[in-house]
Design an enzyme around this catalytic site. Structure first.
Site, PDB file in Angstrom:
ATOM      1  N   PRO A 274       0.819  -1.217   0.000  1.00  0.00           N
ATOM      2  CA  PRO A 274       0.000   0.000   0.000  1.00  0.00           C
ATOM      3  C   PRO A 274       0.850   1.264   0.000  1.00  0.00           C
ATOM      4  CG  PRO A 274       0.175  -0.870   2.215  1.00  0.00           C
ATOM      5  CD  PRO A 274       0.902  -1.841   1.318  1.00  0.00           C
ATOM      6  N   GLY A 275       0.373   2.277  -0.674  1.00  0.00           N
ATOM      7  CA  GLY A 275       1.036   3.572  -0.655  1.00  0.00           C
ATOM      8  C   GLY A 275       0.018   4.641  -0.321  1.00  0.00           C
ATOM      9  N   ARG A 276      -0.907   4.853  -1.269  1.00  0.00           N
ATOM     10  CA  ARG A 276      -1.877   5.937  -1.149  1.00  0.00           C
ATOM     11  C   ARG A 276      -2.688   5.850   0.144  1.00  0.00           C
ATOM     12  NH1 ARG A 276      -4.151   8.261  -5.858  1.00  0.00           N
ATOM     13  NH2 ARG A 276      -3.647   6.350  -6.958  1.00  0.00           N
ATOM     14  N   CYS A 355       3.335  27.915 -17.866  1.00  0.00           N
ATOM     15  CA  CYS A 355       2.881  28.305 -19.202  1.00  0.00           C
ATOM     16  C   CYS A 355       2.269  27.138 -19.962  1.00  0.00           C
ATOM     17  CB  CYS A 355       4.054  28.867 -19.998  1.00  0.00           C
ATOM     18  SG  CYS A 355       4.844  30.196 -19.128  1.00  0.00           S
ATOM     19  N   GLU A 356       1.200  26.611 -19.458  1.00  0.00           N
ATOM     20  CA  GLU A 356       0.437  25.567 -20.162  1.00  0.00           C
ATOM     21  C   GLU A 356      -1.005  25.700 -19.715  1.00  0.00           C
ATOM     22  OE1 GLU A 356       1.539  21.731 -20.939  1.00  0.00           O
ATOM     23  OE2 GLU A 356       3.678  21.985 -20.535  1.00  0.00           O
TER      24      GLU A 356
HETATM   25  N1  LLP Z   1       2.441  -1.917  -6.068  1.00  0.00           N
HETATM   26  C1  LLP Z   1       2.637  -1.684  -7.375  1.00  0.00           C
HETATM   27  C2  LLP Z   1       3.247  -2.752  -8.184  1.00  0.00           C
HETATM   28  C3  LLP Z   1       2.253  -0.481  -7.945  1.00  0.00           C
HETATM   29  O1  LLP Z   1       2.443  -0.287  -9.241  1.00  0.00           O
HETATM   30  C4  LLP Z   1       1.673   0.534  -7.127  1.00  0.00           C
HETATM   31  C5  LLP Z   1       1.275   1.803  -7.706  1.00  0.00           C
HETATM   32  C6  LLP Z   1       1.505   0.263  -5.757  1.00  0.00           C
HETATM   33  C7  LLP Z   1       1.900  -0.967  -5.268  1.00  0.00           C
HETATM   34  C8  LLP Z   1       0.936   1.273  -4.792  1.00  0.00           C
HETATM   35  O2  LLP Z   1      -0.388   1.572  -5.095  1.00  0.00           O
HETATM   36  P1  LLP Z   1      -1.272   2.438  -4.051  1.00  0.00           P
HETATM   37  O3  LLP Z   1      -1.428   1.628  -2.806  1.00  0.00           O
HETATM   38  O4  LLP Z   1      -0.548   3.699  -3.790  1.00  0.00           O
HETATM   39  O5  LLP Z   1      -2.552   2.653  -4.740  1.00  0.00           O
HETATM   40  N2  LLP Z   1       0.323   8.291  -9.907  1.00  0.00           N
HETATM   41  C9  LLP Z   1      -0.995   7.702  -9.794  1.00  0.00           C
HETATM   42  C10 LLP Z   1      -0.975   6.335  -9.158  1.00  0.00           C
HETATM   43  C11 LLP Z   1      -0.027   5.380  -9.836  1.00  0.00           C
HETATM   44  C12 LLP Z   1       0.100   4.086  -9.103  1.00  0.00           C
HETATM   45  C13 LLP Z   1       1.266   3.335  -9.579  1.00  0.00           C
HETATM   46  N3  LLP Z   1       1.463   2.078  -8.942  1.00  0.00           N
HETATM   47  C14 LLP Z   1      -1.904   8.646  -9.035  1.00  0.00           C
HETATM   48  O6  LLP Z   1      -1.461   9.736  -8.672  1.00  0.00           O
HETATM   49  O7  LLP Z   1      -3.079   8.352  -8.843  1.00  0.00           O
END
Ligand code: LLP
Length: 427
Positions: A274-276, A355-356
């Site tokens: 998890p990240g988000r 500038c976009e």
């Molecule tokens: N594991 C893998 C293999 C991933 O590709 C990702 C995110 C995660 C874990 C973590 O996902 P999360 O728990 O954060 O949802 N930039 C985009 C999101 C791109 C996600 C990329 N991969 C945004 O701002 O919504």
């Protein structure tokens, strides 16, 4: 839940008033709440406790060393996606045995670095990658542990640019040919297939994709074991959604209800990435209004944060709640579920100085009348905010502050003009 709240009409992060931070460090400024970060990590740890998961914090989401270190100190491992992220994870105190490495395009140098760091496993995404990894592992005399990343070919579930598990994306191994490809890898001298991995997409606001994903995963694990692979791990990736436009996110327990029984049935160790979910609502971006103007029938608020600081609206049309940091007495509290009409507000284009025409943070957003010098809070900006920032238009990257109760710490200083040219060869 987060620890950003209005007290006497001033936005606070935990006990610290946001204006005092903006005064001291300038804007645009990222402000993170330690209590919120830990709250979300603990939610996951508790929800999945029955299977004692390895929670690998996804470093790409927000790789600041202090945030990574906080995660690691509280029991998390790291999910990395490049040599650079591996470096961040190790610098933050992560040990190899809690690091997993994903990504469709790992280089030989990255294989070497990760093997030398004795990481737990690689999430392998193609047959060609597996052979390249085997070669490097053979040269180093260090067998590589891998999880096969499957693309489970599920229906669309989130924004097309971040949906990784529909057929036809670049991610993972095709579910229809995975077993055929895995068969000859049994008892390979240099790679050992010990897990199955999938990351479904991000953000996901329902449990259904996980239900379908684990179902397919269980069948594959059975089949891989029958082939003779010692499968010990199921890695379900990340993707758990958070509140953006409205209070739409599910609690960690909802995902656990779907995933935990499957893991128990498969007699596997669970890995999550998890990240988000952890850092998304734990951070805000603070900006200051520079000018307002009316043009072409629209009302513009030009403030000092731009697409180089937070590219999500430009890239995904993402919605971030925005509200004044110190709203006047007659302004209502900021809505949590965004309604079309909020009394005392006007439709506003919130834009930055770049500038976009794609440089905006919000279109047609109902906001109170704003004035030069006023501070704005852009909420839910902790994930994929700073980590996707750039120097476009010669802009110095923002500073980052981590709040802990009534105290705070600068965890990244604002860049200087010198920083902008640091890597360039002297003219
Ligand atoms: N594991 C893998 C293999 C991933 O590709 C990702 C995110 C995660 C874990 C973590 O996902 P999360 O728990 O954060 O949802 N930039 C985009 C999101 C791109 C996600 C990329 N991969 C945004 O701002 O919504």
């Amino acid at each position: 839940m987060d620890h950003f709240s209005y007290r006497r009409r001033i936005l606070h992060c935990e006990e610290v008033p946001i204006p005092s931070l903006a005064e001291r460090y300038g804007t645009p400024l990222y402000v993170y709440s330690k209590a919120t970060l830990l709250h979300h990590l603990r939610q996951l740890q508790h929800a999945f406790a029955a299977v004692r998961p390895l929670i690998c914090y996804s470093v790409k989401t927000n790789g600041n060393l202090h945030i990574c270190r906080l995660m690691i100190e509280h029991g998390a491992g790291a999910d990395v996606t490049s040599g650079g992220e591996l470096y961040r994870a190790l610098r933050s105190g992560a040990t190899g045995d809690k690091i997993v490495f994903a990504g469709v395009g790992k280089t030989d140098a990255e294989f070497r670095y990760a093997l030398d760091s004795n990481i737990l496993m690689f999430n392998v995404e193609s047959e060609a990658e597996l052979h390249a990894l085997a070669e490097v592992a053979g040269q180093l005399g260090r067998p590589a542990r891998v999880a096969l990343r499957v693309n489970p070919a599920l229906p669309p579930k989130t924004h097309v640019k971040t949906d990784t598990s529909v057929k036809g994306t670049k991610f993972g191994l095709d579910i229809d040919s995975l077993l055929e490809f895995a068969r000859p890898m049994v008892r390979h001298p240099h790679v050992q297939v010990v897990g199955l991995h999938m990351h479904l997409g991000s953000p996901i606001l329902t449990t259904e994709p996980y239900r379908e994903g684990v179902e397919k995963g269980l069948l594959l694990i059975d089949a891989l074991r029958q082939q003779g692979h010692p499968i010990e791990y199921l890695n379900m990736g990340g993707g758990f959604g958070i509140h953006y436009r409205r209070q739409a996110a599910l609690p960690a327990s909802a995902f656990a209800e779907v995933i935990v029984p499957a893991v128990q049935k498969a007699r596997c160790k669970l890995i999550l990435e998890p990240g988000r979910f952890i850092v998304g609502n734990a951070g805000i971006l603070v900006s200051r209004v520079l000018y307002t103007k009316d043009s072409g029938g629209k009302h513009f608020v030009i403030q000092d944060a731009a697409m180089n600081d937070l590219i999500r609206p430009t890239l995904y049309d993402s919605f971030h709640r925005i509200w004044p940091v110190a709203p006047a007495d007659d302004i209502p509290a900021p809505p949590t579920d965004y309604e079309d009409d909020i009394p005392g507000t006007i439709k506003t284009e919130v834009v930055g100085p770049i500038c976009e025409s794609g440089d905006f943070l919000a279109h047609d957003r109902r906001l109170p009348p704003l004035h030069r010098g006023e501070l704005l809070a852009i909420f839910s900006a902790g994930a994929y905010g700073m980590s996707m920032s750039s120097n476009y238009n010669g802009r110095c990257r923002a500073a980052e502050v981590l709040v802990d109760g009534a105290t705070h710490r600068l965890i990244r200083r604002r860049e200087t003009f010198e920083d902008l040219v640091r890597a360039e060869i002297e003219v």
